[in-house]
Scaffold this motif. Sequence first.
Motif, mmCIF file in Angstrom:
data_model
loop_
_atom_site.group_PDB
_atom_site.id
_atom_site.type_symbol
_atom_site.label_atom_id
_atom_site.label_comp_id
_atom_site.label_asym_id
_atom_site.label_seq_id
_atom_site.Cartn_x
_atom_site.Cartn_y
_atom_site.Cartn_z
ATOM 1 N N GLY A 41 6.848 -6.733 -9.663
ATOM 2 C CA GLY A 41 8.072 -7.079 -10.372
ATOM 3 C C GLY A 41 8.510 -5.977 -11.317
ATOM 4 N N LYS A 42 7.576 -5.210 -11.812
ATOM 5 C CA LYS A 42 7.854 -4.133 -12.757
ATOM 6 C C LYS A 42 7.926 -2.771 -12.060
ATOM 7 C CE LYS A 42 5.838 -2.964 -17.223
ATOM 8 N NZ LYS A 42 4.613 -3.159 -17.995
ATOM 9 N N HIS A 43 7.028 -2.544 -11.104
ATOM 10 C CA HIS A 43 6.907 -1.231 -10.469
ATOM 11 C C HIS A 43 7.532 -1.164 -9.075
ATOM 12 C CE1 HIS A 43 4.237 0.169 -13.631
ATOM 13 N NE2 HIS A 43 3.553 -0.963 -13.509
ATOM 14 N N GLY A 44 8.032 -2.298 -8.562
ATOM 15 C CA GLY A 44 8.612 -2.302 -7.222
ATOM 16 C C GLY A 44 7.549 -1.995 -6.175
ATOM 17 N N PRO A 45 7.920 -1.272 -5.122
ATOM 18 C CA PRO A 45 6.978 -1.009 -4.030
ATOM 19 C C PRO A 45 6.056 0.189 -4.288
ATOM 20 C CG PRO A 45 9.108 -0.093 -3.474
ATOM 21 C CD PRO A 45 9.277 -0.803 -4.806
ATOM 22 N N ASN A 46 6.129 0.810 -5.457
ATOM 23 C CA ASN A 46 5.306 1.992 -5.741
ATOM 24 C C ASN A 46 3.826 1.671 -5.627
ATOM 25 O OD1 ASN A 46 7.631 3.459 -6.292
ATOM 26 N ND2 ASN A 46 7.565 2.967 -8.465
ATOM 27 N N LYS A 47 3.083 2.588 -5.009
ATOM 28 C CA LYS A 47 1.630 2.433 -4.862
ATOM 29 C C LYS A 47 0.938 3.564 -5.597
ATOM 30 C CE LYS A 47 1.763 -0.152 -0.626
ATOM 31 N NZ LYS A 47 1.156 -0.390 0.660
ATOM 32 N N TYR A 48 -0.246 3.252 -6.112
ATOM 33 C CA TYR A 48 -0.980 4.211 -6.922
ATOM 34 C C TYR A 48 -2.425 4.296 -6.470
ATOM 35 C CZ TYR A 48 3.046 3.172 -9.849
ATOM 36 O OH TYR A 48 4.323 2.981 -10.305
ATOM 37 N N GLY A 49 -3.033 5.414 -6.788
ATOM 38 C CA GLY A 49 -4.450 5.598 -6.553
ATOM 39 C C GLY A 49 -5.234 5.189 -7.787
ATOM 40 N N PRO A 50 -6.427 5.731 -7.968
ATOM 41 C CA PRO A 50 -7.279 5.305 -9.080
ATOM 42 C C PRO A 50 -6.715 5.639 -10.456
ATOM 43 C CG PRO A 50 -8.216 7.204 -7.979
ATOM 44 C CD PRO A 50 -7.048 6.760 -7.151
ATOM 45 N N GLU A 51 -5.741 6.538 -10.521
ATOM 46 C CA GLU A 51 -5.157 6.887 -11.819
ATOM 47 C C GLU A 51 -4.211 5.813 -12.335
ATOM 48 O OE1 GLU A 51 -2.426 8.057 -8.625
ATOM 49 O OE2 GLU A 51 -4.555 8.480 -8.916
ATOM 50 N N GLY A 52 -3.763 4.896 -11.478
ATOM 51 C CA GLY A 52 -2.874 3.822 -11.900
ATOM 52 C C GLY A 52 -1.442 4.275 -12.050
ATOM 53 N N GLY A 53 -0.622 3.398 -12.589
ATOM 54 C CA GLY A 53 0.803 3.659 -12.745
ATOM 55 C C GLY A 53 1.136 4.432 -14.002
ATOM 56 N N PRO A 54 2.446 4.659 -14.240
ATOM 57 C CA PRO A 54 2.879 5.474 -15.378
ATOM 58 C C PRO A 54 2.891 4.733 -16.715
ATOM 59 C CG PRO A 54 4.770 4.759 -14.109
ATOM 60 C CD PRO A 54 3.555 4.280 -13.360
ATOM 61 N N VAL A 55 2.666 3.411 -16.702
ATOM 62 C CA VAL A 55 2.736 2.612 -17.933
ATOM 63 C C VAL A 55 1.329 2.429 -18.509
ATOM 64 C CG1 VAL A 55 3.371 0.351 -18.872
ATOM 65 C CG2 VAL A 55 4.776 1.402 -17.092
ATOM 66 N N GLY A 135 -2.226 -12.000 -14.227
ATOM 67 C CA GLY A 135 -1.179 -11.365 -13.432
ATOM 68 C C GLY A 135 -1.689 -10.601 -12.234
ATOM 69 N N ILE A 136 -2.963 -10.670 -11.985
ATOM 70 C CA ILE A 136 -3.568 -9.859 -10.922
ATOM 71 C C ILE A 136 -3.284 -10.415 -9.521
ATOM 72 C CG2 ILE A 136 -5.852 -10.935 -10.755
ATOM 73 C CD1 ILE A 136 -6.943 -8.000 -11.116
ATOM 74 N N TYR A 137 -2.877 -11.678 -9.454
ATOM 75 C CA TYR A 137 -2.677 -12.372 -8.176
ATOM 76 C C TYR A 137 -1.626 -11.712 -7.276
ATOM 77 C CZ TYR A 137 1.602 -14.102 -10.227
ATOM 78 O OH TYR A 137 2.838 -14.155 -10.804
ATOM 79 N N ASP A 138 -0.626 -10.998 -7.850
ATOM 80 C CA ASP A 138 0.441 -10.425 -7.029
ATOM 81 C C ASP A 138 0.181 -8.970 -6.620
ATOM 82 O OD1 ASP A 138 0.821 -9.266 -9.501
ATOM 83 O OD2 ASP A 138 2.947 -9.734 -9.639
ATOM 84 N N ASN A 139 -0.966 -8.436 -6.989
ATOM 85 C CA ASN A 139 -1.313 -7.075 -6.609
ATOM 86 C C ASN A 139 -1.655 -7.008 -5.126
ATOM 87 O OD1 ASN A 139 -1.092 -6.605 -9.331
ATOM 88 N ND2 ASN A 139 -3.258 -6.256 -9.681
ATOM 89 N N GLU A 140 -1.465 -5.829 -4.543
ATOM 90 C CA GLU A 140 -1.787 -5.618 -3.138
ATOM 91 C C GLU A 140 -2.483 -4.277 -2.965
ATOM 92 O OE1 GLU A 140 1.993 -5.678 -1.189
ATOM 93 O OE2 GLU A 140 2.077 -7.864 -1.134
ATOM 94 N N GLY A 141 -3.300 -4.175 -1.927
ATOM 95 C CA GLY A 141 -3.932 -2.909 -1.577
ATOM 96 C C GLY A 141 -5.376 -2.828 -2.017
ATOM 97 N N GLU A 142 -5.982 -1.693 -1.686
ATOM 98 C CA GLU A 142 -7.400 -1.488 -2.002
ATOM 99 C C GLU A 142 -7.699 -0.003 -2.089
ATOM 100 O OE1 GLU A 142 -8.711 -3.702 1.382
ATOM 101 O OE2 GLU A 142 -9.092 -1.881 2.550
ATOM 102 N N LEU A 143 -8.749 0.309 -2.829
ATOM 103 C CA LEU A 143 -9.254 1.678 -2.924
ATOM 104 C C LEU A 143 -10.614 1.720 -2.248
ATOM 105 C CD1 LEU A 143 -8.412 2.586 -6.639
ATOM 106 C CD2 LEU A 143 -6.996 2.900 -4.596
ATOM 107 N N HIS A 144 -10.889 2.824 -1.583
ATOM 108 C CA HIS A 144 -12.156 3.022 -0.907
ATOM 109 C C HIS A 144 -12.950 4.070 -1.682
ATOM 110 C CE1 HIS A 144 -10.804 0.959 2.870
ATOM 111 N NE2 HIS A 144 -9.697 1.056 2.139
ATOM 112 N N LEU A 145 -14.161 3.709 -2.019
ATOM 113 C CA LEU A 145 -15.023 4.566 -2.814
ATOM 114 C C LEU A 145 -16.317 4.838 -2.080
ATOM 115 C CD1 LEU A 145 -14.723 2.548 -6.149
ATOM 116 C CD2 LEU A 145 -13.237 4.399 -5.380
ATOM 117 N N GLU A 146 -17.053 5.817 -2.578
ATOM 118 C CA GLU A 146 -18.414 6.044 -2.106
ATOM 119 C C GLU A 146 -19.285 6.178 -3.346
ATOM 120 O OE1 GLU A 146 -19.829 8.642 1.407
ATOM 121 O OE2 GLU A 146 -19.863 9.912 -0.375
#
Length: 150
Positions: A41-55, A135-146
Amino acid sequence: MGAKIPRKVVAFETWQKGITIPAGYSVFVHYKDGLWNINPGKHGPNKYGPEGGPVKAEKSEYPMTGQSEGCLIGRVLYSENVKSNGHFVMEFPQLEDDDDNTRSTLFAIDRDGILIPKTDYPKVLQLRCNDIDSGIYDNEGELHLELEIW
């Protein structure tokens, strides 16, 4: 070189099942790939890696304030219930979340990864997205780590 364990962190869950780091072992958390969308709702379709968003996460409801909203964060848990040679020792295997006898160290993990140094007591590493639990319920995606343990 030690054991390498793949780990997936999903954006829509809070603290995810931990991995035990035995006494005397270090672990390096490597980011491999993957993106997630936080607060669409705040960031639209933007996707981020482990660094997160600009806010920056400034509200106290975030697990880690002062870091980017949606960044990858970790915590190392240890228990104050048992002492061995003056050091705290984890009680296993039921520990999955903070309680009155558990302490944790929080940290952000960027694309360069992070080293968790060895200790002479065992600990549990847990990972998640830096977002408010409600607010975590509307998040999507995953990060892959080792996780490299040695």
